[in-house]
Design an enzyme around this catalytic site. Structure first.
Site, PDB file in Angstrom:
ATOM      1  N   CYS A 188       0.865  -1.357  -0.029  1.00 17.12           N
ATOM      2  CA  CYS A 188      -0.013  -0.040  -0.094  1.00 17.12           C
ATOM      3  C   CYS A 188       0.985   1.234  -0.005  1.00 17.12           C
ATOM      4  O   CYS A 188       1.533   1.689  -0.861  1.00 17.12           O
ATOM      5  CB  CYS A 188      -0.998  -0.058   1.281  1.00 17.12           C
ATOM      6  SG  CYS A 188      -2.381   1.210   0.869  1.00 17.12           S
TER       7      CYS A 188
ATOM      8  N   HIS B  89      -3.555  -5.405   1.157  1.00 21.62           N
ATOM      9  CA  HIS B  89      -2.811  -5.881   2.306  1.00 21.62           C
ATOM     10  C   HIS B  89      -2.742  -7.307   2.831  1.00 21.62           C
ATOM     11  O   HIS B  89      -3.761  -7.694   3.429  1.00 21.62           O
ATOM     12  CB  HIS B  89      -3.670  -5.055   3.532  1.00 21.62           C
ATOM     13  CG  HIS B  89      -3.637  -3.520   3.354  1.00 21.62           C
ATOM     14  ND1 HIS B  89      -2.230  -3.001   4.202  1.00 21.62           N
ATOM     15  CD2 HIS B  89      -4.060  -2.552   2.786  1.00 21.62           C
ATOM     16  CE1 HIS B  89      -2.365  -1.736   4.002  1.00 21.62           C
ATOM     17  NE2 HIS B  89      -3.297  -1.369   3.300  1.00 21.62           N
TER      18      HIS B  89
ATOM     19  N   GLU C 271      -1.091  -8.576   4.908  1.00 17.99           N
ATOM     20  CA  GLU C 271      -1.009  -8.691   6.396  1.00 17.99           C
ATOM     21  C   GLU C 271      -2.175  -8.671   6.902  1.00 17.99           C
ATOM     22  O   GLU C 271      -2.482  -8.959   8.181  1.00 17.99           O
ATOM     23  CB  GLU C 271      -0.053  -7.860   6.893  1.00 17.99           C
ATOM     24  CG  GLU C 271      -0.469  -6.343   7.270  1.00 17.99           C
ATOM     25  CD  GLU C 271      -0.680  -5.302   6.072  1.00 17.99           C
ATOM     26  OE1 GLU C 271      -0.762  -5.911   4.775  1.00 17.99           O
ATOM     27  OE2 GLU C 271      -0.796  -4.166   6.083  1.00 17.99           O
TER      28      GLU C 271
END
Ligand SMILES: Nc1ncnc2c1ncn2[C@@H]1O[C@H](COP(=O)(O)OP(=O)(O)O)[C@@H](O)[C@H]1O
Lengths: 83, 220, 582, 83
Positions: B87, B195, B197
């Site tokens: 990002c 994302h 994560e």
């Protein structure tokens, strides 16, 4: 006809972007930078018309949409050459 | 295995990245402050995390790309150190010239936060080899400036050399070629808007992001 | 506006402009033993404004149930604090930013989010969730679209940048809000129960630090604006609106939490409405000390600012703190590392007075106690809302076409999907969001980082019920909050509230206010669901027409084990539906 | 000395922001608007110096930070009157 509208924060209104730009320029070694402000330029391509009328219309666009006059001020430039 | 996360003023996914790394390596990563001038030699993998470094002022990633630590990151990446930019991290890597192209304001002008479905455009990279190439994966996006742009020549080049790694199935931001993530020519620097994560725990609603961490860590 | 002028500038007009009544001015004369100067008058004016003194509402708020076995701190501090076991505490509050959002929707909403976050991290908590409660006018009213766009973008713009997930909220449209929208924002934070920070400035001779952005001429008189109703000229008279700087806020959070991990801070307070004035006076009053400030040391964004302007400025992203003597350098180091402006601007004293110097002169010297103790506490007349006609189900004509009726219900703006709103909010940052707006569940669920437990959070209000019957409507608001938490598997713990009403000088509006509070309070007591923080927003009217009574509440509950989470996910065709209740 | 830096998207780079402005102006009844583009103006307050040197420094600032030349072009104006 081309109209250029410059919109910037009114003096005294906090300009976090400008401040951040100035301090990162300083960090990059451009110590001569004392202050920075950031504004926008909106360029409008318009149907031709009588200069004063066009200007009045662009002014209306600014008041209605392009600027929020609570915190921003604007300036209009008309440019007939670029038709 | 030692990993690291770079922290800029107003990074805000630095902790999330650290949790993901610790989950996959069993070891807490180094948190490297952007003013540090070097990345410790024991670091084998670096994440440049998401967030709003410098408030996204001027252009997202632009000011962070000038941070002292980036110089060393560039050198080490050129020497082969794997780097993942997520990002805002992707924006920083393009601004730093470590990846081609630029990320512009979303075509819809609005911030967009949703689960995005991705197609693997290249499942052979060090970051994606554990994915099944035919598979589509679900990974959240959350950004205002994720609209990938590269000029025609660049686009042709990266498409031709397999540098496009992820594509959106349903393009949320106007990216050219539906591009969601790209890798450098050497194959060790990956940037992506979604994302991973945020998709490593069943309680997140899915674990499709895990294989990115497993792939790259497994390659070391 | 002139500066520290002589007292003969204090004309009747100036006193009236500051919203000070004749009786109030007499008290000032008595406590000072002389006439105030303009700076001093300004300070009394903001401290005694509706916004800061709660003069119309204080006596009624006192009725609320505010204690309970999990309550660590009830109303009276920056936010409420509750115990969620294992030494963890949740700190939360909801606040309005209605008037600024109507004038400048993006910045008004953004600074509303910023302000409520500061209330929470001031107390030592890392913000972990944001919610909101929004009311707009009719969808086809000419102002609605741009107000909605600006407010949603502003909430997202601030919360997303700071990196706190916006996980839930509610949005309604009604003609009653055409001229006065409501923007209520809630922030929920996580702290260690033994490391909560309070605002009482204990001890004499301790250094007072100013941290954050520089002071400008923003929002001077903002607190008095929030205490007066709008008319058609308001858009002309409006004072400058503040611009939010979420980047600085994020740095402020990290820096404050870093310093809070040491023992350097004695007391801390954010500079909200009436900035330096209310923060310094509240800290001094609670600590039972005096304060001496040197205004020359206040970091300033503009040149030539007067004492009056500095004391009344509402510049955002600023904090005031009392530092442990000997720890000054530590504080400077931390704030400078994060690139924030920081200055030691004064000390606590034993005089019990607020003494300000500027340009080498004393520009204000007033006793602190009267600012709080003598603040007006009005008993405004209130007439109960007359009972409405009861509508019997049999009075309603049966729809001819149920499909059509269903379509009408489903296409009502209040009922349609709010996806276009919540997709603009980062709901997942911090990677602990277990459930949020997306699922359409009754409450959002946030895992407590690194543990197997979670909290559930929700905002609620049904103004139409409160309008029909404030007492019953007030009960319903609290009950809905309670139900929404239990529906996701949480044990409800406590609420915060944001009471949005019209002009309290009208007995029928006061009647709505008192009715709602009494109803809410009855439900709070029945559920043992106390109020731990809140905010009152009055004068929500335009040209004499009040908004519908809108007492929004934000509830927090605990889910002790993640396996107890109940959501709408996983429902399949063929499942059995069960209805419980009457 | 004041330097004004105008930064805009290069021709050929799609400008959705400009397009949105044009269509909202049309929706508001300003049908004469045919097209719009939006750029930024960064105004820098600089220590005085020799004009050419100052300009060269500002150019360096643009290349390093103020513009992303992958997508943007810039133009610099110096203004000595406003010192
Ligand atoms: N302003 C808002 N911000 C964030 N989420 C919102 C907002 N408005 C509505 N939502 C979300 O949309 C979903 C539906 O909202 P709403 O129509 O009010 O439903 P309900 O009546 O079930 O609360 C909920 O999950 C709610 O959290």
């Amino acid at each position: 006809m081309i109209a250029r509208v410059y919109v910037g924060l009114k003096p005294g209104v906090l300009d976090p972007q400008g401040r951040t730009i100035a301090s990162s320029l300083n960090d990059l070694g451009f110590e001569e930078v004392q202050d920075a402000t950031q504004g926008k330029v909106i360029e409008l391509k318009l149907a031709n018309g009588e200069r004063d009328l066009v200007k009045a219309r662009v002014k209306e666009m600014c008041e209605k949409l392009l600027a929020n006059t609570v915190i921003e001020s604007y300036r209009i430039e008309l440019d007939e050459t670029e038709e | 295995m030692q990993t690291a996360v770079i922290v800029f003023p107003a990074s805000n996914c630095d902790r999330d990245a650290a949790v993901a790394l610790e989950t996959h390596t069993g070891k807490a990563p180094h948190m490297i402050w952007h003013k540090d001038t070097s990345i410790p030699d024991d670091v084998r993998f670096v994440v440049v995390p998401g967030g709003f470094s410098y408030g996204d002022y001027l252009r997202s990633g632009a000011i962070a790309a000038q941070s002292p630590v980036i110089k060393d990151l560039k050198q080490k990446a050129e020497a082969g150190l794997p780097v993942l930019g997520i990002c805002n991290g992707f924006q920083i890597l393009t601004e730093a010239g470590m990846l081609p192209g630029a990320l512009m304001r979303n075509a819809g002008q609005k911030f967009v936060c949703k689960i995005s479905r991705l197609r693997l455009a290249n499942a052979q990279t060090r970051f994606t080899k554990l994915y099944d190439a035919k598979h589509e994966i679900d990974i959240p996006v959350a950004h205002h400036d994720g609209n990938y742009f590269a000029d025609d020549d660049t686009l042709r080049r990266i498409e031709g050399s397999g540098q496009v790694v992820f594509r959106y199935v349903d393009n949320p931001n106007g990216s050219r070629g539906d591009i969601a993530g790209i890798i450098n020519q050497a194959g060790n620097v990956l940037g992506m808007m979604p994302h991973p994560e945020r998709a490593i725990d069943p309680l997140h609603g899915g674990t499709d992001g895990s294989n990115i961490f497993k792939s790259i860590l497994g390659s070391l | 506006m002139a500066g520290t002028s002589k007292s003969d500038d204090i004309t009747l007009d100036v006193i009236a402009e500051h919203g000070i009544s004749g009786a109030e001015y007499k008290i000032i004369l008595d406590r000072l033993g002389r006439e105030p100067n303009l700076t001093e008058l300004g300070i009394f004016s903001v401290m005694w404004s509706e916004h800061c003194s709660y003069k119309s509402s204080r006596r009624h708020l006192g009725k609320f149930l505010t204690t309970g076995k999990r309550v660590i701190q009830g109303p009276g501090e920056n936010a409420g604090v509750i115990d969620i076991d294992d030494g963890d505490a949740i700190i939360f509050k909801m606040e309005s930013h209605n008037h600024p959002s109507y004038i400048e929707p993006y910045q008004g909403a953004a600074t509303g989010v910023g302000g409520i976050m500061r209330d929470v991290f001031t107390m030592g908590a890392r913000p972990i969730a944001l919610l909101n409660a929004l009311r707009f006018g009719e969808p086809d009213h000419p102002k609605t679209k741009s107000l909605v766009d600006g407010v949603i973008a502003g909430i997202g713009g601030y919360g997303n940048c700071v990196g706190v997930p916006t996980v839930g909220g509610e949005t309604n449209f009604h003609a009653g809000y055409n001229g006065n929208i409501l923007v209520n924002a809630m922030c929920v934070g996580l702290a260690r129960a033994d490391n909560v920070f309070y605002s009482a400035a204990k001890g004499v001779g301790n250094p007072i630090f100013y941290v954050g952005s520089k002071t400008g001429r923003d929002g001077i008189h903002g607190a008095t604006m929030a205490s007066a109703e709008f008319d058609d000229d308001s858009e002309e008279k409006r004072p400058t609106v503040q611009v939010g700087d979420p980047f600085t806020e994020k740095l402020l959070i990290e820096a404050c939490l870093e310093l809070m991990a040491t023992d350097a801070i004695i007391a801390i307070q954010d500079m909200g409405a009436a900035g330096l004035t209310s923060s310094s006076i509240e800290m001094a009053d609670k600590g039972g000390v005096g304060v001496a400030l040197n205004l020359d040391k206040v970091p300033q964004r503009e040149t030539g600012m007067t004492a009056y302007e500095m004391m009344l400025s509402e510049s955002q992203e600023r904090m005031l703190m009392v530092i442990q003597p000997g720890k000054e350098q530590l504080a400077f180091d931390v704030f400078e590392k994060w690139g924030l402006d920081v200055a030691e601007i004064g000390t606590t004293t034993k005089t019990g007075r607020l003494v300000l110097t500027h340009g080498g002169k004393t520009v204000c010297d007033i006793p602190i106690a009267p600012l709080a103790d003598d603040a007006p506490n009005l008993n405004r007349p209130h007439t109960p809302t007359a009972p409405r006609d009861v509508i019997e189900p049999s009075d309603i004509i049966e729809p001819q076409d149920y499909n059509d009726a269903l379509v009408r219900v489903m296409t009502d703006p209040d009922m349609t999907s709010k996806r276009w709103i919540w997709e603009q909010y980062d709901r997942h940052v911090m990677a602990d969001t277990m459930d949020s707006s997306q699922s359409g569940g009754d409450a959002a669920i946030i895992r407590i980082h690194g543990t197997n437990k979670a909290i559930a959070v929700t905002t609620d209000c049904t103004p139409r019920y409160c309008y029909a019957d404030p007492y019953e409507g007030g009960k319903q608001v609290v009950a809905e909050s309670w139900r929404n938490l239990t529906a996701v598997g949480a044990d409800p713990i406590a609420i915060t509230d944001c009471l949005n009403f019209g002009n309290p000088e009208r007995p029928e509006i006061m009647g709505q206010f008192v009715g709602c509070i009494d109803g809410m309070n009855e439900a709070c007591r029945a559920f043992e669901y106390p109020v731990v923080s809140g905010n009152v927003s009055l004068y929500n009217e335009t040209n004499g027409v009040a908004i519908p009574p809108t007492p929004a509440v934000g509830g927090v509950g605990l889910i002790p084990d993640l396996s107890l989470i109940k959501t709408l996910k996983g429902a399949k065709a063929g499942d059995t539906l069960i209805m419980i209740g009457e």
